[in-house]
Scaffold this active site. Structure first.
Site, PDB file in Angstrom:
ATOM      1  N   LYS A 203       0.949  -1.302  -0.087  1.00  0.00           N
ATOM      2  CA  LYS A 203       0.123   0.231   0.066  1.00  0.00           C
ATOM      3  C   LYS A 203       1.016   1.409  -0.020  1.00  0.00           C
ATOM      4  O   LYS A 203       2.146   1.307  -0.168  1.00  0.00           O
ATOM      5  CB  LYS A 203      -1.061  -0.006   1.165  1.00  0.00           C
ATOM      6  CG  LYS A 203      -1.873  -1.365   1.108  1.00  0.00           C
ATOM      7  CD  LYS A 203      -3.093  -0.915  -0.041  1.00  0.00           C
ATOM      8  CE  LYS A 203      -3.624  -2.269  -0.468  1.00  0.00           C
ATOM      9  NZ  LYS A 203      -4.464  -2.997   0.462  1.00  0.00           N
TER      10      LYS A 203
HETATM   11  C1  LIG Z   1      -5.507  -4.098   0.786  1.00  0.00           C
HETATM   12  C2  LIG Z   1      -7.050  -3.696   0.899  1.00  0.00           C
HETATM   13  C3  LIG Z   1      -8.024  -4.187   2.200  1.00  0.00           C
HETATM   14  C4  LIG Z   1      -7.449  -4.785   3.005  1.00  0.00           C
HETATM   15  O1  LIG Z   1      -6.114  -4.156   3.846  1.00  0.00           O
HETATM   16  P1  LIG Z   1      -5.526  -5.189   4.910  1.00  0.00           P
HETATM   17  O2  LIG Z   1      -4.831  -4.185   5.664  1.00  0.00           O
HETATM   18  O3  LIG Z   1      -4.843  -6.074   4.226  1.00  0.00           O
HETATM   19  O4  LIG Z   1      -6.646  -5.753   5.695  1.00  0.00           O
HETATM   20  C5  LIG Z   1      -9.140  -3.755   1.902  1.00  0.00           C
HETATM   21  N1  LIG Z   1      -9.724  -3.366   0.870  1.00  0.00           N
HETATM   22  C6  LIG Z   1      -8.949  -2.719  -0.266  1.00  0.00           C
HETATM   23  C7  LIG Z   1      -9.633  -2.429  -1.456  1.00  0.00           C
HETATM   24  C8  LIG Z   1      -7.650  -3.210  -0.543  1.00  0.00           C
HETATM   25  O5  LIG Z   1      -7.032  -3.129  -1.656  1.00  0.00           O
END
Ligand SMILES: *Cc1c(COP(=O)(O)O)cnc(C)c1O
Length: 404
Positions: A203
Site C-alpha cells: 500500500k
Molecule cells: C488491501 C485492501 C484491503 C485490506 O487491507 P488489509 O490491511 O490487508 O486488511 C481492503 N480493501 C481494499 C480495497 C484493499 O485493497
C-alpha cells in the site's frame, strides 16, 4: 532522506522500441529507508514491543496528517472495516451495500457480521460504486454503505450522501487505496464517517501489515475497546509505570491492535508520504501521456474535482483492437520482465459469493467487463525514469506485436 528516484520525467527522452529488461521489475515492492530500520531496532531494544508509545504517536501523527480528529491503529484495514460495522451496531440479517469491484475484505467483513452483502455496480470510467446503482439497491433494511475509493480515485460522495443522509444510513469508507486523496477539497478520512486505511506491504504507506480507523471520535473509541478484547484498559495503560492492573471486559471484543514494531515503520513512512505521493502521480501521468488516445488502451480516469491517491494504475485493454486477451497480455509482460497484477476479481465472481447469493457474472456487468480487460502496471515511488520507460515501451511493444 528520500531513497526513491528523484530524476525528472521532463528531461527524459521519449521511449523508443526498447531492449527487453534483463532484470525483473517487481510490481509493488515497499520503499523503506534507514530511518525505518533504525526505529524498529530502537523499539526492539526498548523493552516494549506491543501497542505502546510509538503506536500512540503514530495514531496522533497520522490523524494530524489527514486532518482527522483521532486515529485507531490496528493490525489491518480489514480489522478497521470489521470494527466500523461493529461500532455501527450492524446486526445479523441487516443489508450492507458495497461495490463488486474491490478486494474480498470489503465484503468479507459484512459476512462476518452475519449481515447480507448487497452489491451495486460501478461507473465505467472510475470503476467506483455508481450512485444510480446504490439508489436502486437501497431498501428498508439497508444499514450501511461501504464505499471503496478504487485505486485512490475518490467516490462521488455528494451523490452517495444524498441517498444515505435522508434515510439515516451511515457511510463507511474503505480507504485502503486513498492515502492521500481528496474529493472536492475534502481530504478522505477528515470527516466523521468511519474510514479505514491499509498499511499492507504493497500500500501507499506500509507497516508490513496494519491499518488505521478514523472518524467520529466516540465511534473510534468504541472500536478501540473492541480491538482489545473489549477490555476497559489496554496493556499500555496497565503495565506502564503510571498504570494500574485492574480492567473489566465490557464487550466480547477482538484482538487486532497494532504493535510498536509496526508503528516504528509507520512513523517514518508517514514523513515520506508527500514525496511518495508526488512520485506516484508523476509516474501515473507519464503512463497516461504515453497511453492516452491509443486505440487498444484505456488509461484510468481522474476526474477534475478529485485528488487521486494513485495507489493503482489500472489499465484496461480494448479487446477489439488486440489479438490477445488480458491473460495473454500479462504473460507477455512477465516474459518481458515487467511485474503486473489484476485488480480486482469482482466479489460476485468468487465461489463463496456465487454460491451464497446465486450471482452470475452478468449481474454486475460493468465490473465483470472491466475485470476481463484490466491489468495493473507497476506504480510505486521506487520506479526510476528508466523503469517507467521500460514499462511504457514494453506495453506499446506488446500492443504493436498483437494488434488486431
Ligand atoms: C488491501 C485492501 C484491503 C485490506 O487491507 P488489509 O490491511 O490487508 O486488511 C481492503 N480493501 C481494499 C480495497 C484493499 O485493497
Amino acid at each position: 532522506m528520500p531513497e526513491y528516484a528523484q530524476e525528472s520525467f521532463v528531461a527524459a527522452p521519449r521511449p523508443v522500441a526498447p531492449a527487453p529488461r534483463t532484470d525483473f521489475l517487481p510490481f509493488a515492492p515497499p520503499t523503506l529507508g534507514e530511518e525505518e530500520i533504525a526505529e524498529v531496532v530502537d523499539t526492539l531494544r526498548s523493552g516494549w514491543l506491543s501497542t505502546g508509545p510509538k503506536t500512540l504517536r503514530f495514531e496522533q501523527d497520522f490523524a494530524g496528517a489527514i486532518g482527522a480528529e483521532t486515529g485507531l491503529a490496528l493490525s489491518s484495514c480489514t480489522a478497521g472495516l470489521h470494527l466500523a460495522l461493529m461500532a455501527l451496531g450492524i446486526q445479523p440479517g441487516d443489508e450492507v451495500i458495497t461495490t463488486p469491484y474491490t478486494f474480498c475484505a470489503t465484503a468479507n467483513v459484512i459476512e462476518h457480521m452475519g449481515a447480507k452483502t448487497i452489491l451495486a455496480d460501478v461507473q465505467p470510467d472510475t470503476l467506483n460504486i455508481d450512485p444510480a446503482c446504490v439508489e436502486a439497491a437501497v431498501s428498508g433494511n439497508t444499514r450501511a454503505i461501504i464505499v471503496v475509493h478504487l485505486g485512490g480515485h475518490p467516490v462521488d460522495l455528494d451523490e452517495i450522501r444524498a441517498i444515505a443522509a435522508p434515510r439515516g444510513i451511515p457511510i463507511v469508507h474503505d480507504a485502503a487505496h486513498a492515502l492521500p486523496a481528496h474529493y472536492r477539497g475534502e481530504v478522505i478520512g477528515s470527516g466523521t464517517e468511519l474510514t479505514a486505511f491499509s498499511f499492507y506491504a504493497t500500500k501507499n504507506l506500509t507497516t508490513a501489515e496494519g491499518g488505521m480507523l478514523v472518524g467520529d471520535p466516540e465511534m473510534v473509541e468504541r472500536a478501540r475497546v473492541l480491538s482489545h478484547h473489549g477490555m476497559s484498559r489496554d496493556s499500555w495503560q496497565r503495565y506502564s509505570r503510571s498504570g494500574n492492573w485492574y480492567y473489566e471486559v465490557v464487550e466480547a471484543g477482538f484482538k487486532c491492535n497494532m504493535t510498536d514494531i509496526q508503528a516504528s515503520l509507520g512513523l517514518w513512512q508517514l514523513k515520506r508520504l508527500p514525496g511518495f505521493h508526488r512520485r506516484r502521480g508523476e509516474v501515473a501521468a507519464a503512463y497516461t501521456a504515453a497511453f492516452a488516445r491509443h486505440p487498444a488502451l484505456e488509461p484510468p480516469a481522474s476526474r477534475p474535482y478529485v485528488g487521486h491517491g494513485w495507489h493503482l494504475y489500472v489499465l484496461r485493454l480494448r479487446p477489439e483492437a488486440l489479438r490477445i486477451g488480458r491473460d495473454g497480455f500479462l504473460e507477455e509482460l512477465a516474459g518481458r520482465n515487467i511485474g503486473a497484477s489484476v485488480h480486482f476479481i469482482p466479489i460476485h465472481m468468487h465461489p463463496y459469493y456465487r454460491n451464497r447469493y446465486g450471482w452470475a457474472e452478468g449481474d454486475f456487468p460493468v465490473a465483470a467487463d472491466s475485470y476481463h480487460r484490466a491489468l495493473s502496471l507497476p506504480l510505486h515511488p521506487g520506479l526510476s525514469v528508466q523503469d517507467v520507460q521500460d514499462v511504457i515501451g514494453t506495453v506499446l511493444g506488446i500492443v504493436e506485436d498483437n494488434s488486431a
